[in-house]
Design an enzyme around this catalytic site. Structure first.
Site, PDB file in Angstrom:
ATOM      1  N   HIS A 120       0.833  -1.199   0.000  1.00 27.52           N
ATOM      2  CA  HIS A 120       0.000   0.000   0.000  1.00 27.52           C
ATOM      3  C   HIS A 120       0.872   1.255   0.000  1.00 27.52           C
ATOM      4  O   HIS A 120       0.588   2.221  -0.716  1.00 27.52           O
ATOM      5  CB  HIS A 120      -0.905   0.004   1.232  1.00 27.52           C
ATOM      6  CG  HIS A 120      -1.960  -1.059   1.214  1.00 27.52           C
ATOM      7  ND1 HIS A 120      -3.311  -0.779   1.216  1.00 27.52           N
ATOM      8  CD2 HIS A 120      -1.873  -2.416   1.192  1.00 27.52           C
ATOM      9  CE1 HIS A 120      -4.005  -1.912   1.198  1.00 27.52           C
ATOM     10  NE2 HIS A 120      -3.146  -2.911   1.198  1.00 27.52           N
ATOM     11  N   ASP A 174      -5.963   5.684   2.281  1.00 23.37           N
ATOM     12  CA  ASP A 174      -6.064   4.286   1.923  1.00 23.37           C
ATOM     13  C   ASP A 174      -7.427   3.757   2.369  1.00 23.37           C
ATOM     14  O   ASP A 174      -8.093   4.341   3.240  1.00 23.37           O
ATOM     15  CB  ASP A 174      -4.955   3.500   2.629  1.00 23.37           C
ATOM     16  CG  ASP A 174      -4.864   2.055   2.179  1.00 23.37           C
ATOM     17  OD1 ASP A 174      -4.139   1.787   1.216  1.00 23.37           O
ATOM     18  OD2 ASP A 174      -5.525   1.207   2.803  1.00 23.37           O
TER      19      ASP A 174
END
Length: 480
Positions: free
Chosen positions: A16, A122
């Site tokens: 990520h 995120d």
């Protein structure tokens, strides 16, 4: 002219974080009015070095990193409440984020520069939307997985909120489900681990979907030419914010690697080597290692195997190198395969995939890996482990015909571990389908075609290039 400052809050997992850094670099390189502050979280059990790579000093000047600190309470959080650990972990970062953003706004006060334009978060960092609201700026999501998963999350929201369906009932079920983002029925066994987990259930995904509906836009690390069906299903849903496919967002700049490993690859014939690598969390115990070794030996194909072990089954910890791989490999394996392959620890994945000697990839099918293998035109034999990897594998094998199957429903993570051993015969058959015969030729052709499309879409005039331009204009308008 005012500079639009974006605050990036990626999740702590390396995949990520790397994707977030890459899109930040791409944004500031596309528009000189953009600057980015990346807030870096780190899990208590993560001892790896988080990357902050740059190859362009002019870009680096407009991207800064701020590490969020761990306190003793955060370190004890996992033991106290494992089921809600990730949400609780992110919630505890709010005071630090609030202070950092206050400093950004204070520095820009009365100035023509560095005006806060929004948060880019995120999927696991939706609690940070509350902080963005406090400062009166919009929130955007950078979704590091597929459009199909994004659509599934919204579909789960509908199933639970409107139809009161408990998705955990499908654990170990042979049912096949109709999901808008898939043109084929989806086996329940390939749904993401969290959806099927009784301790977590689908509540995490329901909460994510509810928060996603309130953001200004969602950037997805995919491209229209790959996931057109899923993207259309999202665009046709009027309750969902604008979705921008902006991928593939990849770290391709640090793909150089020297030393014995690359020298060995240089000496192999083109497309002859099978590369085995299972990501930052992928690992196997001794019995499974032996089955993989037997399969490699039987196929007779050249191989490069990144082998790592789980340090402690009772804890959530990152895989580590084997002190001595000979302890788990079959007796005499290294000597018998000395001319064919290499067993290593950590692997420079991008450098290996980009090497012309690599002709196939056996891997877990995380989304970053999916995009990397397509970019370099390397077909994959799928062996998913955790998260949404089973769904990725199903899509690439059964829907798109861009991969072959070793297993689609294997699970091996800290919530849903397995005692299943995938036999040498199954592994061998998967590798042979990957490297031999007419099916291998056809899949290789399809992957090469998609590789070209993935490059075109990121070039000027490509669909992803245009979508990122629309997002940039939206951000700049926030400070105009």
């Amino acid at each position: 002219m005012k500079t639009a400052e974006l605050v990036f809050i990626p999740f702590t997992a390396v995949g990520h974080l790397v994707s977030a850094i890459e899109i930040a670099k791409l944004l500031v390189s596309r528009n000189e009015r953009l600057s980015v502050t990346v807030l870096v979280m780190k899990l208590p059990f993560d001892t790896s070095a988080h990357p902050k790579p740059f190859s362009d000093d002019t870009i680096a000047e407009r991207i800064r990193f701020v590490d969020l600190l761990l306190d003793d309470f955060t370190k004890d959080l996992l033991a106290k409440n494992p089921a809600s650990f990730f949400k609780d972990f992110v919630d505890l970062q709010k005071p630090q984020v609030r202070q950092i953003v206050s400093e950004i706004m204070a520095n820009g006060s009365g100035s023509a520069f560095n005006q806060l334009a929004g948060f880019v978060i995120d999927m696991f960092c939706t609690p940070m939307m509350d902080v963005a609201d406090e400062f009166g700026v919009p929130t955007y999501v950078f979704f590091t997985s597929s459009a199909s998963l994004l659509s599934l999350i919204f579909h789960l929201y509908t199933l639970q909120e409107d139809l009161r369906k408990d998705m955990t009932e499908f654990k170990d079920s042979d049912a096949e489900l109709s999901v808008p983002s898939f043109s084929n029925a989806v086996p329940a066994k390939v749904l993401p681990s969290g959806v099927l987990d009784k301790k977590i259930g689908s509540n995490m995904f329901i909460n994510i979907a509810a928060r996603f509906k309130k953001v200004k836009a969602i950037l997805v690390n995919t491209f229209d030419e790959l996931e057109s069906h899923a993207l259309k299903s999202l665009q046709n849903d009027g309750s969902i914010p604008p979705v921008y496919p902006v991928g593939p967002i990849l770290n391709l700049h640090n793909n150089k690697s020297e030393g014995v490993l690359m020298s060995w690859l240089d000496n192999q014939p083109p497309a002859s080597v099978v590369f085995l690598c299972f990501g930052s969390m992928g690992c196997f115990d001794g019995d499974q290692v032996k089955e993989i070794a037997h399969a490699l030996e039987r196929t007779g194909h050249r191989f490069l195997w990144s082998l790592r072990r789980r340090p402690n089954k009772s804890k959530i910890e990152m895989p580590v190198e084997y002190d001595n791989p000979q302890e788990v490999l079959p007796e005499g394996f290294t000597e018998r395969t000395a001319e064919l392959g290499r067993v290593i620890g950590w692997a420079p994945q991008v450098a290996v995939l980009s090497h012309p000697a690599v002709g196939g990839f056996v891997s877990h099918y995380g989304w970053n890996l999916t995009l990397e293998s397509l970019w370099f035109g390397v077909p994959v034999a799928t062996w998913p482990m955790y998260a949404e990897q089973q769904m990725n594998a199903f899509q690439m094998v059964r829907v798109f015909g861009l991969a072959v199957e070793i297993k689609l429903d294997y699970r091996n993570d800290f919530r849903m571990t397995t005692t299943e051993i995938v036999t040498a015969e199954v592994i061998e058959n998967g590798i042979r389908r990957l490297m031999e015969g007419d099916k291998s030729v056809e899949i290789r052709r399809r992957v090469k075609e998609m590789s070209e499309k993935s490059k075109i879409t990121m070039a000027e005039g490509g669909s992803s290039h245009s979508c990122l331009g629309c997002f940039i204009q939206d951000v700049v308008n926030n400070v105009s």
